[in-house]
Write a protein that holds these residues in place. Structure first.
Motif, PDB file in Angstrom:
ATOM      1  N   PHE A 344       0.844  -1.195   0.000  1.00 38.82           N
ATOM      2  CA  PHE A 344       0.000   0.000   0.000  1.00 38.82           C
ATOM      3  C   PHE A 344       0.883   1.251   0.000  1.00 38.82           C
ATOM      4  N   ASP A 355       0.529  -1.943  -4.601  1.00 37.32           N
ATOM      5  CA  ASP A 355       0.418  -3.024  -3.626  1.00 37.32           C
ATOM      6  C   ASP A 355       0.613  -4.365  -4.321  1.00 37.32           C
ATOM      7  N   THR A 366      -6.391  -5.128   0.707  1.00 36.17           N
ATOM      8  CA  THR A 366      -5.973  -3.950  -0.057  1.00 36.17           C
ATOM      9  C   THR A 366      -7.189  -3.103  -0.430  1.00 36.17           C
ATOM     10  N   THR A 460      -2.034  -3.481  -8.609  1.00 34.52           N
ATOM     11  CA  THR A 460      -1.951  -4.619  -7.700  1.00 34.52           C
ATOM     12  C   THR A 460      -1.952  -5.934  -8.472  1.00 34.52           C
TER      13      THR A 460
END
Length: 482
Positions: A344, A355, A366, A460
Protein backbone atom coordinates in the motif's frame (compact mmCIF):
# COMPACT_ATOMS: atom_id res chain seq x y z
CA UNK A 1 20.44 4.41 -5.93
CA UNK A 2 23.33 3.37 -8.14
CA UNK A 3 23.77 -0.38 -8.38
CA UNK A 4 26.98 -1.64 -6.76
CA UNK A 5 29.45 -3.12 -9.28
CA UNK A 6 29.84 -6.21 -7.12
CA UNK A 7 26.07 -6.77 -7.09
CA UNK A 8 25.94 -6.41 -10.87
CA UNK A 9 28.69 -9.01 -11.06
CA UNK A 10 26.79 -11.33 -8.74
CA UNK A 11 23.50 -11.00 -10.62
CA UNK A 12 25.18 -11.74 -13.93
CA UNK A 13 26.78 -14.85 -12.45
CA UNK A 14 23.76 -16.33 -10.65
CA UNK A 15 21.39 -15.71 -13.56
CA UNK A 16 22.84 -18.80 -15.24
CA UNK A 17 21.41 -20.98 -12.46
CA UNK A 18 17.89 -22.43 -12.24
CA UNK A 19 15.58 -19.66 -11.03
CA UNK A 20 12.26 -20.88 -9.63
CA UNK A 21 10.90 -17.32 -9.56
CA UNK A 22 11.28 -17.10 -13.32
CA UNK A 23 10.68 -20.76 -14.24
CA UNK A 24 8.65 -22.67 -11.65
CA UNK A 25 9.41 -26.40 -11.61
CA UNK A 26 8.41 -29.29 -9.42
CA UNK A 27 10.77 -31.44 -7.44
CA UNK A 28 13.58 -28.90 -7.14
CA UNK A 29 13.30 -28.40 -3.38
CA UNK A 30 15.78 -30.02 -1.02
CA UNK A 31 17.98 -28.98 1.86
CA UNK A 32 21.07 -31.15 1.48
CA UNK A 33 22.68 -28.73 -0.99
CA UNK A 34 22.28 -25.85 1.47
CA UNK A 35 23.71 -28.00 4.26
CA UNK A 36 26.65 -28.84 2.02
CA UNK A 37 27.23 -25.14 1.23
CA UNK A 38 27.05 -24.07 4.84
CA UNK A 39 29.56 -26.73 5.85
CA UNK A 40 31.82 -25.64 2.99
CA UNK A 41 31.63 -21.95 4.01
CA UNK A 42 32.09 -22.43 7.75
CA UNK A 43 28.43 -22.27 8.76
CA UNK A 44 27.68 -18.58 8.13
CA UNK A 45 24.00 -19.27 8.90
CA UNK A 46 24.95 -19.59 12.56
CA UNK A 47 26.96 -16.35 12.77
CA UNK A 48 24.21 -14.41 14.57
CA UNK A 49 20.97 -15.33 16.35
CA UNK A 50 18.03 -15.09 13.99
CA UNK A 51 14.27 -14.95 13.48
CA UNK A 52 12.65 -17.14 10.82
CA UNK A 53 9.34 -16.07 9.23
CA UNK A 54 7.02 -18.14 7.01
CA UNK A 55 3.38 -17.81 5.92
CA UNK A 56 1.12 -17.11 2.95
CA UNK A 57 0.74 -13.37 3.38
CA UNK A 58 2.37 -10.69 5.49
CA UNK A 59 5.68 -12.46 6.05
CA UNK A 60 7.64 -9.64 4.42
CA UNK A 61 5.88 -7.06 6.60
CA UNK A 62 6.37 -9.11 9.78
CA UNK A 63 10.06 -9.63 8.93
CA UNK A 64 10.47 -5.89 8.41
CA UNK A 65 8.68 -5.03 11.65
CA UNK A 66 10.94 -7.44 13.58
CA UNK A 67 14.10 -6.08 11.99
CA UNK A 68 13.02 -2.49 12.62
CA UNK A 69 12.41 -3.19 16.32
CA UNK A 70 15.81 -4.86 16.64
CA UNK A 71 17.44 -1.93 14.89
CA UNK A 72 15.71 0.54 17.21
CA UNK A 73 17.03 -1.49 20.15
CA UNK A 74 20.56 -0.78 18.93
CA UNK A 75 21.28 -4.12 17.26
CA UNK A 76 22.89 -4.24 13.83
CA UNK A 77 20.32 -6.31 11.95
CA UNK A 78 20.32 -8.22 8.68
CA UNK A 79 17.04 -8.54 6.78
CA UNK A 80 16.57 -11.17 4.05
CA UNK A 81 13.32 -10.78 2.06
CA UNK A 82 11.95 -11.44 -1.42
CA UNK A 83 11.18 -10.48 -4.04
CA UNK A 84 13.00 -7.23 -4.69
CA UNK A 85 11.16 -4.38 -6.37
CA UNK A 86 13.87 -2.40 -8.19
CA UNK A 87 17.28 -3.46 -6.92
CA UNK A 88 18.57 -6.92 -6.01
CA UNK A 89 20.25 -5.45 -2.92
CA UNK A 90 16.79 -4.96 -1.39
CA UNK A 91 16.78 -8.71 -0.67
CA UNK A 92 19.91 -8.65 1.49
CA UNK A 93 20.03 -5.50 3.52
CA UNK A 94 19.27 -3.86 6.84
CA UNK A 95 15.95 -2.29 7.84
CA UNK A 96 17.56 1.08 7.03
CA UNK A 97 18.96 0.11 3.64
CA UNK A 98 22.17 -1.47 2.34
CA UNK A 99 25.17 -2.30 4.49
CA UNK A 100 28.58 -0.84 3.81
CA UNK A 101 29.76 -1.61 0.28
CA UNK A 102 32.75 -3.62 1.52
CA UNK A 103 30.48 -6.24 3.08
CA UNK A 104 28.86 -6.94 -0.30
CA UNK A 105 32.16 -6.86 -2.17
CA UNK A 106 33.73 -9.42 0.15
CA UNK A 107 30.64 -11.64 0.16
CA UNK A 108 30.44 -11.63 -3.66
CA UNK A 109 34.07 -12.65 -3.96
CA UNK A 110 33.65 -15.28 -1.24
CA UNK A 111 30.60 -16.94 -2.79
CA UNK A 112 31.89 -16.91 -6.37
CA UNK A 113 35.32 -18.28 -5.45
CA UNK A 114 33.83 -20.90 -3.16
CA UNK A 115 31.04 -22.18 -5.41
CA UNK A 116 33.17 -22.22 -8.54
CA UNK A 117 35.72 -24.38 -6.75
CA UNK A 118 33.08 -27.09 -6.23
CA UNK A 119 32.81 -29.80 -8.87
CA UNK A 120 29.45 -31.21 -9.93
CA UNK A 121 30.48 -34.57 -8.49
CA UNK A 122 30.85 -33.06 -5.00
CA UNK A 123 27.28 -31.77 -4.88
CA UNK A 124 24.74 -33.92 -2.99
CA UNK A 125 23.07 -36.17 -5.51
CA UNK A 126 24.94 -34.20 -8.17
CA UNK A 127 21.85 -32.01 -8.29
CA UNK A 128 21.93 -28.65 -10.06
CA UNK A 129 22.46 -25.57 -7.91
CA UNK A 130 19.46 -23.23 -7.87
CA UNK A 131 19.36 -19.44 -7.99
CA UNK A 132 17.55 -19.12 -4.67
CA UNK A 133 20.05 -21.39 -2.92
CA UNK A 134 22.85 -19.08 -4.01
CA UNK A 135 20.97 -15.93 -3.00
CA UNK A 136 20.22 -17.43 0.43
CA UNK A 137 23.86 -18.44 0.86
CA UNK A 138 24.86 -14.93 -0.19
CA UNK A 139 22.66 -13.45 2.54
CA UNK A 140 24.43 -15.61 5.13
CA UNK A 141 27.81 -14.41 3.88
CA UNK A 142 26.82 -10.72 3.74
CA UNK A 143 25.46 -10.80 7.28
CA UNK A 144 28.66 -12.42 8.50
CA UNK A 145 30.80 -9.90 6.63
CA UNK A 146 28.68 -7.04 8.02
CA UNK A 147 29.00 -8.54 11.53
CA UNK A 148 25.32 -8.28 12.33
CA UNK A 149 24.01 -8.82 15.85
CA UNK A 150 20.73 -10.37 14.64
CA UNK A 151 19.30 -11.50 11.33
CA UNK A 152 15.74 -11.96 10.10
CA UNK A 153 14.99 -14.46 7.33
CA UNK A 154 11.80 -14.48 5.30
CA UNK A 155 10.98 -17.86 3.78
CA UNK A 156 10.89 -17.88 -0.01
CA UNK A 157 8.34 -20.63 -0.73
CA UNK A 158 6.68 -23.00 1.69
CA UNK A 159 8.99 -23.61 4.60
CA UNK A 160 9.86 -27.26 5.15
CA UNK A 161 12.17 -27.49 2.13
CA UNK A 162 12.85 -23.79 1.59
CA UNK A 163 16.54 -22.89 1.31
CA UNK A 164 16.30 -20.74 4.44
CA UNK A 165 15.21 -23.71 6.55
CA UNK A 166 18.69 -24.61 7.71
CA UNK A 167 18.85 -21.70 10.15
CA UNK A 168 18.54 -22.30 13.87
CA UNK A 169 16.26 -19.46 14.96
CA UNK A 170 15.61 -18.12 18.42
CA UNK A 171 11.95 -18.07 17.42
CA UNK A 172 9.95 -19.16 14.38
CA UNK A 173 7.06 -17.00 13.17
CA UNK A 174 4.15 -18.07 10.97
CA UNK A 175 1.81 -15.53 9.38
CA UNK A 176 -1.74 -16.35 8.12
CA UNK A 177 -2.11 -19.34 5.79
CA UNK A 178 -4.23 -19.48 2.66
CA UNK A 179 -4.31 -21.41 -0.60
CA UNK A 180 -1.26 -20.43 -2.69
CA UNK A 181 1.28 -22.20 -4.87
CA UNK A 182 -1.00 -25.24 -4.69
CA UNK A 183 0.91 -26.98 -7.47
CA UNK A 184 3.97 -27.07 -5.24
CA UNK A 185 2.66 -26.92 -1.66
CA UNK A 186 -0.55 -28.94 -1.83
CA UNK A 187 -4.17 -28.31 -2.72
CA UNK A 188 -5.61 -27.95 0.79
CA UNK A 189 -4.97 -25.55 3.65
CA UNK A 190 -3.83 -28.45 5.81
CA UNK A 191 -1.20 -29.54 3.28
CA UNK A 192 0.07 -25.97 2.89
CA UNK A 193 0.14 -25.53 6.66
CA UNK A 194 2.23 -28.70 6.95
CA UNK A 195 4.80 -27.23 4.56
CA UNK A 196 4.82 -23.84 6.30
CA UNK A 197 5.00 -25.53 9.70
CA UNK A 198 8.21 -27.19 8.60
CA UNK A 199 10.11 -24.19 9.99
CA UNK A 200 9.10 -25.13 13.54
CA UNK A 201 12.25 -26.36 15.27
CA UNK A 202 12.86 -28.68 18.19
CA UNK A 203 12.48 -26.93 21.57
CA UNK A 204 12.16 -23.54 19.84
CA UNK A 205 9.15 -21.27 20.42
CA UNK A 206 6.91 -20.46 17.48
CA UNK A 207 4.64 -17.40 17.29
CA UNK A 208 1.63 -18.00 15.07
CA UNK A 209 -0.86 -15.56 13.55
CA UNK A 210 -4.63 -16.01 13.66
CA UNK A 211 -5.52 -19.10 11.60
CA UNK A 212 -8.54 -21.12 10.59
CA UNK A 213 -9.27 -23.90 13.12
CA UNK A 214 -8.11 -26.72 10.81
CA UNK A 215 -4.83 -24.90 10.16
CA UNK A 216 -4.28 -24.23 13.84
CA UNK A 217 -4.60 -27.96 14.55
CA UNK A 218 -1.83 -28.71 12.06
CA UNK A 219 0.52 -26.27 13.81
CA UNK A 220 -0.45 -27.55 17.25
CA UNK A 221 0.43 -31.09 16.20
CA UNK A 222 3.81 -30.12 14.69
CA UNK A 223 4.71 -27.98 17.70
CA UNK A 224 3.80 -30.81 20.08
CA UNK A 225 5.94 -33.28 18.14
CA UNK A 226 8.86 -30.84 18.18
CA UNK A 227 8.41 -29.96 21.88
CA UNK A 228 8.09 -26.35 20.72
CA UNK A 229 6.05 -23.81 22.65
CA UNK A 230 3.30 -22.54 20.33
CA UNK A 231 2.24 -18.94 20.98
CA UNK A 232 -0.98 -18.19 19.11
CA UNK A 233 -1.68 -14.51 18.62
CA UNK A 234 -5.40 -14.79 19.42
CA UNK A 235 -4.54 -16.31 22.80
CA UNK A 236 -1.86 -13.73 23.55
CA UNK A 237 -2.92 -10.33 22.21
CA UNK A 238 -5.82 -8.41 23.74
CA UNK A 239 -7.62 -5.22 22.75
CA UNK A 240 -6.08 -4.93 19.29
CA UNK A 241 -7.32 -1.64 17.86
CA UNK A 242 -6.38 0.48 14.87
CA UNK A 243 -7.49 3.68 13.20
CA UNK A 244 -6.17 5.09 9.95
CA UNK A 245 -5.26 8.77 10.14
CA UNK A 246 -6.00 9.22 6.53
CA UNK A 247 -6.58 11.56 3.68
CA UNK A 248 -10.30 10.96 3.99
CA UNK A 249 -10.48 12.54 7.43
CA UNK A 250 -8.56 15.57 6.22
CA UNK A 251 -10.84 16.00 3.24
CA UNK A 252 -13.99 15.70 5.33
CA UNK A 253 -12.94 18.80 7.22
CA UNK A 254 -12.85 20.81 4.01
CA UNK A 255 -16.44 21.60 3.07
CA UNK A 256 -15.42 23.28 -0.21
CA UNK A 257 -14.55 19.96 -1.84
CA UNK A 258 -17.33 17.73 -3.15
CA UNK A 259 -17.41 14.46 -5.06
CA UNK A 260 -17.67 14.71 -8.80
CA UNK A 261 -15.96 18.10 -9.02
CA UNK A 262 -12.70 17.97 -10.98
CA UNK A 263 -11.35 20.73 -8.75
CA UNK A 264 -11.91 18.35 -5.84
CA UNK A 265 -9.29 15.98 -7.18
CA UNK A 266 -6.88 18.75 -8.09
CA UNK A 267 -7.15 20.40 -4.70
CA UNK A 268 -7.04 17.11 -2.86
CA UNK A 269 -3.92 15.93 -4.61
CA UNK A 270 -2.29 19.34 -4.21
CA UNK A 271 -3.17 19.70 -0.54
CA UNK A 272 -2.70 16.17 0.71
CA UNK A 273 0.34 14.95 -1.21
CA UNK A 274 4.01 15.83 -1.07
CA UNK A 275 5.23 16.49 -4.58
CA UNK A 276 8.72 17.25 -3.32
CA UNK A 277 9.16 13.78 -1.83
CA UNK A 278 7.10 11.94 -4.47
CA UNK A 279 5.47 10.24 -1.53
CA UNK A 280 2.54 10.78 0.78
CA UNK A 281 2.04 9.01 4.05
CA UNK A 282 -1.24 8.53 5.85
CA UNK A 283 -0.50 6.99 9.24
CA UNK A 284 -2.37 4.36 11.22
CA UNK A 285 -2.60 4.40 15.00
CA UNK A 286 -2.37 0.94 16.55
CA UNK A 287 -2.69 -0.31 20.10
CA UNK A 288 -2.65 -3.78 21.65
CA UNK A 289 -1.96 -5.33 25.01
CA UNK A 290 -0.77 -8.67 26.35
CA UNK A 291 0.46 -10.22 29.56
CA UNK A 292 3.87 -10.39 27.92
CA UNK A 293 4.05 -6.55 27.96
CA UNK A 294 4.30 -4.36 31.07
CA UNK A 295 1.74 -1.96 29.54
CA UNK A 296 -0.30 -1.59 26.33
CA UNK A 297 1.72 -0.92 23.18
CA UNK A 298 0.57 2.23 21.35
CA UNK A 299 2.19 3.42 18.16
CA UNK A 300 1.62 4.59 14.58
CA UNK A 301 2.40 2.56 11.48
CA UNK A 302 3.44 3.60 8.00
CA UNK A 303 2.09 0.25 6.74
CA UNK A 304 -1.71 0.46 6.56
CA UNK A 305 -4.62 -1.90 7.13
CA UNK A 306 -6.04 -4.20 9.80
CA UNK A 307 -3.73 -7.02 8.73
CA UNK A 308 -0.72 -4.73 9.29
CA UNK A 309 -1.93 -4.06 12.82
CA UNK A 310 -1.97 -7.81 13.38
CA UNK A 311 1.42 -8.17 11.69
CA UNK A 312 2.84 -5.55 14.05
CA UNK A 313 1.46 -7.36 17.08
CA UNK A 314 2.87 -10.66 15.79
CA UNK A 315 6.32 -9.09 15.34
CA UNK A 316 6.22 -7.46 18.77
CA UNK A 317 5.38 -10.77 20.46
CA UNK A 318 8.18 -12.53 18.53
CA UNK A 319 10.78 -9.98 19.62
CA UNK A 320 9.54 -9.93 23.21
CA UNK A 321 9.74 -13.74 23.28
CA UNK A 322 13.44 -13.62 22.39
CA UNK A 323 14.28 -10.40 24.25
CA UNK A 324 11.94 -10.23 27.26
CA UNK A 325 13.65 -7.14 28.69
CA UNK A 326 13.16 -5.00 25.57
CA UNK A 327 11.06 -1.97 26.46
CA UNK A 328 7.64 -1.12 25.09
CA UNK A 329 9.02 2.28 24.04
CA UNK A 330 11.61 0.62 21.80
CA UNK A 331 8.96 -1.67 20.31
CA UNK A 332 6.72 1.31 19.59
CA UNK A 333 9.48 3.32 17.92
CA UNK A 334 10.65 0.31 15.91
CA UNK A 335 7.17 -0.45 14.60
CA UNK A 336 6.66 3.21 13.70
CA UNK A 337 9.89 3.31 11.64
CA UNK A 338 9.13 0.21 9.58
CA UNK A 339 8.42 0.76 5.91
CA UNK A 340 8.28 -1.53 2.94
CA UNK A 341 7.87 -0.82 -0.77
CA UNK A 342 4.80 -2.09 -2.62
CA UNK A 343 2.72 -2.61 0.52
CA UNK A 344 0.00 0.00 0.00
CA UNK A 345 2.73 2.40 -1.07
CA UNK A 346 1.31 5.76 -2.15
CA UNK A 347 3.02 7.86 -4.81
CA UNK A 348 2.18 11.00 -6.74
CA UNK A 349 1.61 12.54 -9.19
CA UNK A 350 -0.74 11.11 -10.37
CA UNK A 351 -2.08 9.61 -7.17
CA UNK A 352 -1.02 5.94 -7.34
CA UNK A 353 -1.32 3.10 -4.83
CA UNK A 354 1.16 0.27 -5.34
CA UNK A 355 0.42 -3.02 -3.63
CA UNK A 356 1.87 -6.43 -4.43
CA UNK A 357 -1.18 -8.29 -3.09
CA UNK A 358 -1.70 -11.48 -5.08
CA UNK A 359 -4.02 -13.71 -3.05
CA UNK A 360 -7.73 -13.45 -2.38
CA UNK A 361 -7.27 -12.41 1.24
CA UNK A 362 -4.48 -9.93 0.59
CA UNK A 363 -6.37 -8.27 -2.28
CA UNK A 364 -9.45 -8.12 -0.04
CA UNK A 365 -7.43 -6.27 2.59
CA UNK A 366 -5.97 -3.95 -0.06
CA UNK A 367 -9.46 -3.03 -1.26
CA UNK A 368 -10.67 -2.48 2.31
CA UNK A 369 -7.75 -0.19 3.03
CA UNK A 370 -8.19 1.71 -0.24
CA UNK A 371 -11.84 2.34 0.56
CA UNK A 372 -10.89 3.59 4.02
CA UNK A 373 -8.13 5.90 2.88
CA UNK A 374 -9.56 7.16 -0.40
CA UNK A 375 -13.33 7.03 0.10
CA UNK A 376 -13.89 10.51 -1.40
CA UNK A 377 -12.19 9.62 -4.68
CA UNK A 378 -15.08 9.02 -7.06
CA UNK A 379 -12.89 8.21 -10.07
CA UNK A 380 -10.68 5.15 -9.78
CA UNK A 381 -8.61 3.15 -12.25
CA UNK A 382 -7.22 -0.37 -11.78
CA UNK A 383 -4.07 -1.81 -13.33
CA UNK A 384 -3.91 -5.53 -12.60
CA UNK A 385 -1.68 -8.44 -13.54
CA UNK A 386 -0.93 -11.75 -11.88
CA UNK A 387 1.14 -14.88 -12.40
CA UNK A 388 -0.48 -17.91 -14.01
CA UNK A 389 -0.70 -19.81 -10.72
CA UNK A 390 -2.75 -17.13 -8.94
CA UNK A 391 -6.47 -17.39 -8.24
CA UNK A 392 -7.68 -14.81 -10.76
CA UNK A 393 -11.21 -16.29 -10.81
CA UNK A 394 -11.79 -15.50 -7.13
CA UNK A 395 -9.80 -12.24 -7.11
CA UNK A 396 -11.63 -10.55 -10.00
CA UNK A 397 -15.01 -10.23 -8.21
CA UNK A 398 -13.31 -8.19 -5.48
CA UNK A 399 -13.07 -5.31 -7.97
CA UNK A 400 -16.79 -5.27 -8.78
CA UNK A 401 -18.32 -1.74 -8.67
CA UNK A 402 -15.00 -0.30 -7.52
CA UNK A 403 -13.34 1.04 -10.68
CA UNK A 404 -14.35 3.13 -13.67
CA UNK A 405 -11.67 1.60 -15.88
CA UNK A 406 -9.63 -1.60 -15.67
CA UNK A 407 -6.37 -2.33 -17.47
CA UNK A 408 -5.12 -5.93 -17.54
CA UNK A 409 -1.71 -7.18 -18.61
CA UNK A 410 1.03 -9.59 -17.64
CA UNK A 411 3.37 -8.93 -14.67
CA UNK A 412 6.48 -8.19 -16.69
CA UNK A 413 8.75 -10.79 -18.27
CA UNK A 414 9.79 -12.65 -15.11
CA UNK A 415 6.64 -14.53 -14.17
CA UNK A 416 4.62 -16.77 -16.45
CA UNK A 417 1.08 -15.51 -16.98
CA UNK A 418 -2.16 -16.74 -18.55
CA UNK A 419 -3.93 -13.79 -20.11
CA UNK A 420 -6.69 -15.98 -21.48
CA UNK A 421 -7.57 -17.21 -18.00
CA UNK A 422 -7.22 -13.68 -16.63
CA UNK A 423 -9.61 -12.19 -19.18
CA UNK A 424 -12.10 -15.00 -18.62
CA UNK A 425 -12.02 -14.39 -14.85
CA UNK A 426 -12.87 -10.71 -15.28
CA UNK A 427 -15.59 -11.50 -17.83
CA UNK A 428 -17.22 -13.98 -15.44
CA UNK A 429 -17.12 -11.29 -12.76
CA UNK A 430 -19.04 -8.97 -15.11
CA UNK A 431 -16.16 -6.50 -15.42
CA UNK A 432 -15.22 -4.54 -18.53
CA UNK A 433 -11.50 -4.28 -19.18
CA UNK A 434 -8.72 -3.34 -21.58
CA UNK A 435 -6.30 -6.27 -21.94
CA UNK A 436 -2.92 -6.16 -23.63
CA UNK A 437 0.10 -8.41 -23.08
CA UNK A 438 2.37 -5.41 -23.74
CA UNK A 439 2.76 -4.51 -20.05
CA UNK A 440 4.82 -1.41 -20.75
CA UNK A 441 2.12 -0.03 -23.01
CA UNK A 442 -0.63 -0.85 -20.48
CA UNK A 443 1.29 0.79 -17.66
CA UNK A 444 1.80 3.93 -19.71
CA UNK A 445 -1.88 3.98 -20.72
CA UNK A 446 -3.04 3.61 -17.12
CA UNK A 447 -0.71 6.33 -15.84
CA UNK A 448 -1.68 8.67 -18.66
CA UNK A 449 -5.37 8.05 -18.00
CA UNK A 450 -4.95 8.72 -14.28
CA UNK A 451 -3.12 11.98 -15.05
CA UNK A 452 -5.68 13.20 -17.58
CA UNK A 453 -8.71 12.30 -15.50
CA UNK A 454 -7.22 13.21 -12.10
CA UNK A 455 -8.09 9.72 -10.91
CA UNK A 456 -6.75 7.37 -8.27
CA UNK A 457 -4.77 4.51 -9.83
CA UNK A 458 -4.45 1.20 -7.97
CA UNK A 459 -1.70 -1.14 -9.19
CA UNK A 460 -1.95 -4.62 -7.70
CA UNK A 461 -1.76 -8.36 -8.32
CA UNK A 462 2.00 -8.83 -8.46
CA UNK A 463 5.21 -7.42 -7.01
CA UNK A 464 6.69 -7.83 -10.48
CA UNK A 465 4.03 -5.58 -11.99
CA UNK A 466 4.73 -3.00 -9.27
CA UNK A 467 8.43 -3.15 -10.13
CA UNK A 468 7.70 -2.45 -13.79
CA UNK A 469 5.44 0.46 -12.85
CA UNK A 470 8.18 1.96 -10.68
CA UNK A 471 10.66 1.71 -13.53
CA UNK A 472 8.31 3.49 -15.91
CA UNK A 473 7.39 6.11 -13.32
CA UNK A 474 11.08 6.90 -12.87
CA UNK A 475 11.32 7.38 -16.62
CA UNK A 476 8.11 9.42 -16.70
CA UNK A 477 9.36 11.75 -14.01
CA UNK A 478 12.67 12.25 -15.80
CA UNK A 479 11.24 12.81 -19.29
CA UNK A 480 7.56 13.67 -18.56
CA UNK A 481 6.34 12.26 -21.91
CA UNK A 482 2.72 12.44 -20.97
Amino acid sequence: MKKLPSIQKLESWIDSYLNFEKTPKKNIFWLDTMRFFCEKFGHPENFAPCFHVAGSKGKGSVSTFIASILDEAGFKTGLYTSPHILDFIERVSSPNGPFEEEAYDRAVQEIMDGVQSISQEELPGQRPITWFELVTLFSFLVFRQAKVDYSVFEVGLGGRLDSTNIVNPKVSVITPIELEHTEFLGDTLEKIAFEKGGIIKENTPVVIARQQPNVRKVFEKIASEKHATAIFIEDTIENLDFKIKNITECIKNNTILTNGNSDFHKNCIKKYTSLENQNILPLMSVSFSSKIFSRPVKTTLQLLGKFQAENAALAAIAVKTVLPTISEEVIERGLAKAKLPARFEILDPPLIVLDGAHTVNSVTFTMETMNQVFAPFSHRILLFACAADKDAKDIAPLFKNQFDEIFLTKPGNVKQSDLGKLGEAFEQAGLSYDLNEDFKLQIQKAIKKAREEEALLLVTGSFYLVAEVKKILADVNSRNPF
